[in-house]
Design an enzyme around this catalytic site. Structure first.
Site, mmCIF file in Angstrom:
data_model
loop_
_atom_site.group_PDB
_atom_site.id
_atom_site.type_symbol
_atom_site.label_atom_id
_atom_site.label_comp_id
_atom_site.label_asym_id
_atom_site.label_seq_id
_atom_site.Cartn_x
_atom_site.Cartn_y
_atom_site.Cartn_z
ATOM 1 N N HIS A 199 0.797 -1.096 0.055
ATOM 2 C CA HIS A 199 0.048 -0.076 0.052
ATOM 3 C C HIS A 199 1.060 1.637 0.043
ATOM 4 O O HIS A 199 0.826 2.156 1.212
ATOM 5 C CB HIS A 199 -0.708 0.043 0.747
ATOM 6 C CG HIS A 199 -2.479 0.022 1.099
ATOM 7 N ND1 HIS A 199 -2.324 2.205 1.352
ATOM 8 C CD2 HIS A 199 -3.228 0.506 0.803
ATOM 9 C CE1 HIS A 199 -3.401 2.263 1.042
ATOM 10 N NE2 HIS A 199 -4.173 1.584 0.693
ATOM 11 N N GLU A 353 -1.795 -1.089 -5.989
ATOM 12 C CA GLU A 353 -2.607 -2.013 -4.971
ATOM 13 C C GLU A 353 -2.324 -2.947 -6.238
ATOM 14 O O GLU A 353 -3.455 -3.436 -6.743
ATOM 15 C CB GLU A 353 -3.829 -2.192 -4.044
ATOM 16 C CG GLU A 353 -3.590 -1.211 -3.400
ATOM 17 C CD GLU A 353 -4.939 -1.098 -2.816
ATOM 18 O OE1 GLU A 353 -5.670 -2.325 -2.418
ATOM 19 O OE2 GLU A 353 -5.123 -0.528 -2.464
#
Ligand SMILES: *[C@@H]1O[C@H](CO)[C@@H](O)[C@H](O)[C@H]1NC(C)=O
Ligand SMILES: *[C@@H]1O[C@H](CO)[C@@H](O)[C@H](O)[C@H]1NC(C)=O
Length: 393
Positions: A199, A353
């Protein structure tokens, strides 16, 4: 003013004392039991630092087109602040899991057995593994070399509601081609679900010319996205990107259609969507983005079938300071004394992501391979390669 100078002098004295103590006690580089201590790996033209907390990346330095090193990931200069990341900006630089992205209603089933996970997003969905997801845990440093480092984690049976004791590792490696390789592995002693991701919040301009990433030019090799409801939970359908703001098949500035991108949740403008790769070939660049100002370009290859791209609409210029942009800790404090703290603004970063389909576990019609189910005895693997280069306009 006097007060500020006084504070600064005291800080400098404290730092000098600390430095003296550190030099005096120079035995090992790593203080015991400090999950916020930075570990740095490097290769030609790339240097990255990580902490055990969240297996988080704290800094990533690559050269801009002038040859000046730039730190292009967001984070806190004071690494202990990562501990506060329950709110905005969440999941900063960390590995997210056990099940990245969202689980509708915090409910899923495996072979008819129903499981509930914490509703840590608006009390209606599970986001990135629950209240105490992998991003908030202290991982264990397993191995560290000059250019690679790995962290491990054991998540017990029932952790955040997920079945099975899971053993998870992440390995980070950099090389002389200015690549950052991320490889994940996980096993479980019971059937469970597993979806890990990184992330990182990026800004390839490193805040040198702009407060936002609207001028960054992005390309995503995707014809389709996963349609969602107002809570960002899939409704089971895929949409064509053609004639929508989500069309990144040819490169365009992130800001170009940003105001028309409204499928990012209820009453929201910006990107927070899942794209399906048209050709999920791990040898191909699936995403490319560059900042015209610095010339720094990031390309991502992955063996995963999808991508969540979030354009940092949740940041608001109060939550996260822009990092000092200095490699050495003490210089940060000098700067702090001279300058007002600058904060990350709305659309001041982006997150990419690589992962499986969002909430695939609750969409069995998409097929078993997108369910995220990890059977006892099997191994979950995921690799992503982030390549940095210079793009001269
Ligand atoms: C939603 O979650 C609640 C408990 O968290 C559960 O009782 C309910 O059955 C779930 N609904 C669906 C449709 O799965
Ligand atoms: C992680 O380590 C820090 C520092 O030792 C500690 O304060 C914190 O409670 C730990 N977190 C967890 C989830 O154990």
């Amino acid at each position: 003013m006097q007060k500020i100078h006084g504070y600064c002098r005291i800080t400098m004295v404290a730092l000098l004392t600390l430095a003296t103590l550190l030099v005096a006690g120079l035995t090992s580089a790593k203080p015991a039991n400090d999950p916020f201590h930075k570990h740095t790996i490097r290769a030609e033209g790339i240097e990255a630092s990580f902490i055990e907390y969240g297996a988080t990346i704290t800094n990533l330095w690559v050269n801009d087109k002038e040859g000046t090193p730039r730190d292009i990931v967001l984070g806190w200069d004071d690494t202990t602040q990562f501990n506060l990341q329950a709110g905005v900006p969440g999941f900063l630089g960390a590995v997210v899991g056990r099940y990245a992205n969202r689980i509708g209603n915090g409910t899923f089933s495996i072979d008819g057995n129903v499981f509930h996970t914490p509703l840590n997003e608006k009390d209606i969905t599970t986001l990135h593994g629950g209240d105490m997801g992998f991003n908030r845990l202290n991982w264990t440093l397993l191995d560290k070399g000059k250019d690679e480092i790995s962290f491990g984690l054991t998540s017990p049976d029932g952790d955040e509601g997920f079945p099975g004791t899971a053993d998870v590792t992440v390995k980070y490696k950099v090389n002389d081609n200015q690549e950052w390789h991320v490889s994940y592995e996980a096993t479980s002693d019971k059937d469970t679900i597993m979806m890990l991701s990184q992330h990182t919040y990026w800004n390839l301009d490193a805040y040198t010319t702009s407060d936002t990433v609207e001028d960054h030019v992005m390309q995503i090799a995707s014809d389709q996205f996963i349609k969602t409801n107002g809570d960002l939970i899939p409704n089971g359908e895929f949409g064509d990107v053609g004639d929508t703001a989500l069309d990144f098949r040819t490169p365009k500035p992130i800001g170009q259609d940003l105001m028309e991108a409204t499928e990012c949740g209820f009453d929201c403008v910006g990107y927070d969507n899942a794209w399906i790769f048209s050709d999920p070939d791990p040898e191909k660049d699936q995403v490319t983005v560059y900042a015209p100002s610095t010339g720094i370009q990031l390309s991502i290859k992955t063996d995963q079938p999808a991508l969540q791209f979030y354009s940092c609409g949740g940041l608001d210029g109060t939550a996260l300071p822009v990092k000092s942009g200095k490699k050495h800790h003490h210089r940060k404090h000098e700067r702090r004394c001279e300058k007002e703290t600058r904060y990350v603004q709305k659309y001041g970063c982006f997150v990419l992501e690589t992962e499986n389909y969002i909430d695939g576990i609750n969409n069995p019609a998409w097929g078993q391979e997108y369910s995220g189910i990890l059977r006892a005895g099997d191994t979950y693997t995921h690799s992503a390669v982030y390549t940095f280069s210079i793009r001269n306009e």
